[in-house]
Write a protein that holds these residues in place. Structure first.
Motif, PDB file in Angstrom:
ATOM      1  N   TYR A 189      54.744  40.761  32.683  1.00  0.00           N
ATOM      2  CA  TYR A 189      54.252  42.027  33.230  1.00  0.00           C
ATOM      3  C   TYR A 189      52.797  42.222  32.832  1.00  0.00           C
ATOM      4  N   ALA A 190      52.114  43.055  33.588  1.00  0.00           N
ATOM      5  CA  ALA A 190      50.737  43.391  33.204  1.00  0.00           C
ATOM      6  C   ALA A 190      50.455  44.845  33.534  1.00  0.00           C
ATOM      7  N   VAL A 191      49.722  45.482  32.620  1.00  0.00           N
ATOM      8  CA  VAL A 191      49.161  46.802  32.901  1.00  0.00           C
ATOM      9  C   VAL A 191      47.680  46.551  33.122  1.00  0.00           C
ATOM     10  N   VAL A 192      47.201  46.835  34.327  1.00  0.00           N
ATOM     11  CA  VAL A 192      45.835  46.433  34.654  1.00  0.00           C
ATOM     12  C   VAL A 192      45.003  47.611  35.147  1.00  0.00           C
ATOM     13  N   GLY A 193      43.686  47.463  34.933  1.00  0.00           N
ATOM     14  CA  GLY A 193      42.738  48.450  35.455  1.00  0.00           C
ATOM     15  C   GLY A 193      41.575  47.719  36.103  1.00  0.00           C
ATOM     16  N   SER A 194      40.605  48.478  36.562  1.00  0.00           N
ATOM     17  CA  SER A 194      39.497  47.917  37.344  1.00  0.00           C
ATOM     18  C   SER A 194      38.665  46.879  36.578  1.00  0.00           C
ATOM     19  N   ILE A 195      38.087  45.967  37.378  1.00  0.00           N
ATOM     20  CA  ILE A 195      37.032  45.091  36.871  1.00  0.00           C
ATOM     21  C   ILE A 195      35.724  45.774  37.280  1.00  0.00           C
TER      22      ILE A 195
END
Ligand code: ADP
Length: 421
Positions: A327-333
């Motif tokens: 799983y991943a919790v991701v935000g903007s690059i």
């Protein structure tokens, strides 16, 4: 006269006896804060123009930025250390920390990661360099020309060029500009120096000098040949012109970091340094830079400090090797400018390999990302953490990653049992 002085550029950090240097920035001008710095105890202010304070407190120069840079360069001439300069899109801080850890503070100076620019680098040299015989310097590039400026201050004997990727491409002006800007570390190093280059044809075909060695994954003079994860540790095999090494790292390192270790081995070799590699084996990444924790048999990856497509790729690759479900919790690059949509489109593709994706959209740049694995989008850390915890079970792996400005550490801290703020 400035030999043992301590320099400050932010008046709020001024202290008794320091020297305040008034710099003109994009948003404000240090000359407005000279009085405040003096009130806080600064002994002198270095300025470009007259300011309404007692004249004897002012030291006039034509260009305060150049003043700092020249003074730092003079300090280097005085001590004449061997300088290792490191640049690249990903891994500078980690490589610098690894080399420094092996050499030790007594013989090696290194600049902190946030002091790697045309102002930060001279400041760290002036304030903290104690004359050690080696300098391990991280050199950052925002735009072409930056690395040339840094090399004028501290010209490397050994220049390391790590991968050239897409980080900050919006600010740098495109991928070609990034490559050009980073190659400056090779063009501006000492004549008799040696370059250590990532074994990437894009780099190699642009390098004119002959004295370089290469490093890479299963290619190059210094190469990572294979690696395996064993519980919370990593075993990796390297081939170098001087022989074969098997290293057992006490933590999980991703394939990008493991490849960069080949560059670290190359530095010791070209500088003819006998180094205790057990120090490298016990290296633990700085928090936020792909640091892996094993909590209740779940691998938790803290990669909250920065993000680029390349570092996402290696993170996902490693996650797949670590967890039964991923799983991943991701935000903007961030700092992608006109490339932002394209970058997030590609990010969506990379994340397709995972079992589930949580989007922390505290800022909305990532909203354009499409990915069939998205389970939840929220700007509230509590909402994400509650859902994530309800799904995780033993042997899963979860990545927390976004550019620094997104504040992903809030979500991670909450997940780890602390508060969101
Ligand atoms: P920098 O100082 O250049 O920003 P860091 O050491 O802070 O680099 O690492 C930043 C990120 O780069 C981490 O997420 C790390 O996993 C990733 N990384 C390190 N080496 C590589 C590589 N060779 N390719 C892709 N990503 C990498």
């Amino acid at each position: 006269m400035f030999e043992n002085a301590k320099f400050v550029i932010d008046s709020r950090q001024a202290f008794e006896g320091c020297i305040f240097v008034a710099l003109k920035g994009e948003r404000t001008d240090g000359h407005y804060y000279v009085r405040e710095a003096l009130e806080r105890g600064a002994a002198l202010a270095v300025v470009e123009r007259i300011v309404d304070v007692p004249k004897e407190k002012l030291y006039f120069v034509e260009d305060t930025r150049l003043f700092l840079q020249k003074l730092a360069a003079q300090k280097i001439v005085r001590y004449d250390p061997k300088i290792v300069g490191i640049t690249g899109s990903n891994g500078k801080t980690t490589v610098k920390e690894m080399i420094h850890r092996c050499l030790g503070e007594e013989i090696a100076f290194r600049n902190p990661g946030n002091l790697n620019t045309e102002i930060g680098l001279p400041l760290s040299i002036l304030n903290d360099y104690r004359g050690q015989p080696y300098m391990i310097l991280e050199m950052a590039m925002n735009k072409p020309g930056d690395i040339t400026t840094l090399c004028r201050i501290a010209q490397p004997h050994v220049s390391i060029l790590l991968n050239v990727g897409t980080a900050h491409r919006g600010v740098a002006g495109g991928d070609e500009q990034i490559l050009k800007g980073k190659l400056e570390i090779v063009e501006n190093m000492r004549e008799n120096g040696i370059a250590i280059l990532h074994n990437d044809p894009r780099i190699l075909q642009r390098v004119r000098r002959r004295d370089f060695v290469t490093f890479g994954f299963q290619s190059g003079d210094y190469r990572l040949t294979s690696y395996v994860y064993e519980g919370p540790s990593t075993r990796a095999w390297y081939e170098t012109p001087k022989g074969v090494h098997q290293l057992r790292f006490s933590t999980i390192l991703n394939v990008g970091q493991l490849v960069n270790v080949a560059a670290v081995l190359a530095v010791f070799s070209v500088l003819n340094l006998q180094v205790d590699l057990t120090k490298l084996e016990s290296f633990v990444p700085v928090s936020g830079r792909f640091r892996v924790l094993l909590i209740d048999e779940v691998y938790v990856v803290d990669d909250t400090y920065n993000a680029s497509l390349e570092s996402f790729k290696v993170a996902v690759e490693t996650l797949k090797k670590l967890g039964e479900r991923t799983y991943a919790v991701v935000g903007s690059i961030k700092e992608q400018g006109i490339y932002s949509q394209e970058t997030h489109r590609q990010l969506g593709k990379i994340l397709e390999q995972l079992d589930g994706v949580f989007v922390y959209n505290a800022d909305h740049e990532i909203d354009s990302m499409e990915c069939s694995k998205i389970l939840l989008k929220s700007d509230e850390p509590e909402v994400i953490v509650t859902k994530l915890k309800s799904m995780l079970r033993m042997k899963d792996a979860v990545l927390f990653k976004a550019s620094r400005a997104v504040g992903m550490e809030k979500v991670l801290n909450l997940f780890l049992g602390g508060k969101a703020e």
